[in-house]
Design a protein around this motif. Structure first.
Motif, mmCIF file in Angstrom:
data_model
loop_
_atom_site.group_PDB
_atom_site.id
_atom_site.type_symbol
_atom_site.label_atom_id
_atom_site.label_comp_id
_atom_site.label_asym_id
_atom_site.label_seq_id
_atom_site.Cartn_x
_atom_site.Cartn_y
_atom_site.Cartn_z
ATOM 1 N N ARG A 87 0.836 -1.209 0.000
ATOM 2 C CA ARG A 87 0.000 0.000 0.000
ATOM 3 C C ARG A 87 0.867 1.254 0.000
ATOM 4 N NH1 ARG A 87 -2.460 -0.974 4.350
ATOM 5 N NH2 ARG A 87 -4.091 -2.267 3.415
ATOM 6 N N VAL A 88 1.951 1.251 0.745
ATOM 7 C CA VAL A 88 2.872 2.396 0.782
ATOM 8 C C VAL A 88 3.519 2.616 -0.582
ATOM 9 C CG1 VAL A 88 5.042 3.242 1.751
ATOM 10 C CG2 VAL A 88 3.345 2.217 3.247
ATOM 11 N N LEU A 89 3.969 1.546 -1.213
ATOM 12 C CA LEU A 89 4.621 1.680 -2.506
ATOM 13 C C LEU A 89 3.652 2.119 -3.595
ATOM 14 C CD1 LEU A 89 6.888 -1.500 -2.354
ATOM 15 C CD2 LEU A 89 7.559 0.866 -1.962
ATOM 16 N N LYS A 90 2.420 1.669 -3.483
ATOM 17 C CA LYS A 90 1.425 2.057 -4.490
ATOM 18 C C LYS A 90 1.062 3.529 -4.351
ATOM 19 C CE LYS A 90 -2.854 0.400 -6.578
ATOM 20 N NZ LYS A 90 -3.942 -0.615 -6.514
ATOM 21 N N GLN A 91 0.936 4.023 -3.108
ATOM 22 C CA GLN A 91 0.649 5.439 -2.885
ATOM 23 C C GLN A 91 1.805 6.320 -3.352
ATOM 24 O OE1 GLN A 91 -0.288 5.721 1.278
ATOM 25 N NE2 GLN A 91 -2.373 4.949 1.021
ATOM 26 N N ALA A 92 3.017 5.775 -3.290
ATOM 27 C CA ALA A 92 4.185 6.538 -3.751
ATOM 28 C C ALA A 92 4.347 6.504 -5.272
ATOM 29 C CB ALA A 92 5.451 5.984 -3.096
ATOM 30 N N GLY A 93 3.519 5.725 -5.944
ATOM 31 C CA GLY A 93 3.574 5.660 -7.404
ATOM 32 C C GLY A 93 4.684 4.786 -7.940
#
Length: 206
Positions: free
Chosen positions: A198-204
């Motif tokens: 989830r963190v990596l996806k929010q960071a693009g």
């Protein structure tokens, strides 16, 4: 009452500044004038920095008829106005001096190359440092949370979005409650994997 009281002696008259200036100024250069030349007037073209000295009345009269371009052809006036746009400095068209520019030792030989002076310039923060090959991918500098998330998935900062997704699917299948045979210890690992993705996806990044 005394004819000259003590207070009378303390009275001071303010000096006339114009009178003091006139006493130090040369005589007006206007023909027949004997007044002090307190004002300057330019001599004319090609004599920049030289001035006449006139009195106030004659400097006004002189300035009314003064023409810097007196006796100059119109073509010369037009050329002066054109050169004044660049401060009377020489200019060249684009590409005219290309040969002399290439002879400079600091000029890069290739479009993608870097000039030689970049190698000699101090760059403590790597502001001008780039990959030697333009096709080479830049190394990503992950933020602390992103670096922690990548570490949770067992990846480094060079991992691509495709690799992150593949690793995420692999770990989800491995630690999913339906696939681990009811192992309670694997549930914490499963939650960490979900949070990291989830963190990596929010960071693009994926």
């Amino acid at each position: 009452m005394k004819p000259y009281p003590k207070y009378f002696e303390k009275i001071r008259v303010r000096p006339d500044k114009d009178a003091e200036l006139k006493s130090h100024s040369p005589i007006c250069q206007w023909d027949g004038c004997k007044e002090a030349g307190t004002h300057r007037a330019p001599v004319g073209r090609m004599k920049e920095g030289e001035y006449f000295r006139f009195c106030f009345d004659h400097v006004r009269e002189y300035n009314k008829g003064f023409n810097y371009f007196s006796g100059v052809p119109d073509t010369e006036v037009a050329r002066f106005q054109k050169e004044a746009m660049t401060g009377h400095r020489p200019t060249w068209k684009m590409g005219v001096n290309g040969a002399s520019t290439r002879s400079s030792p600091d000029m890069a030989q290739l479009r993608s190359g870097r000039a030689g002076y970049y190698n000699r310039m101090r760059d403590p923060f790597d502001l001008f440092k780039g990959p030697k090959d333009p096709r080479e991918a830049r190394e990503r500098k992950a933020k602390p949370l992103e670096a922690k998330a990548l570490e949770t998935l067992g990846l480094d900062t060079k991992a691509t979005g495709k690799e992150i997704k593949a690793r995420y699917k692999e770990l989800v299948k491995l630690h999913h409650p339906d696939a681990n045979g009811g192992d309670r210890g694997s549930e914490d690992r499963f939650r960490d994997v979900l949070q990291a993705y989830r963190v990596l996806k929010q960071a693009g990044l994926c």
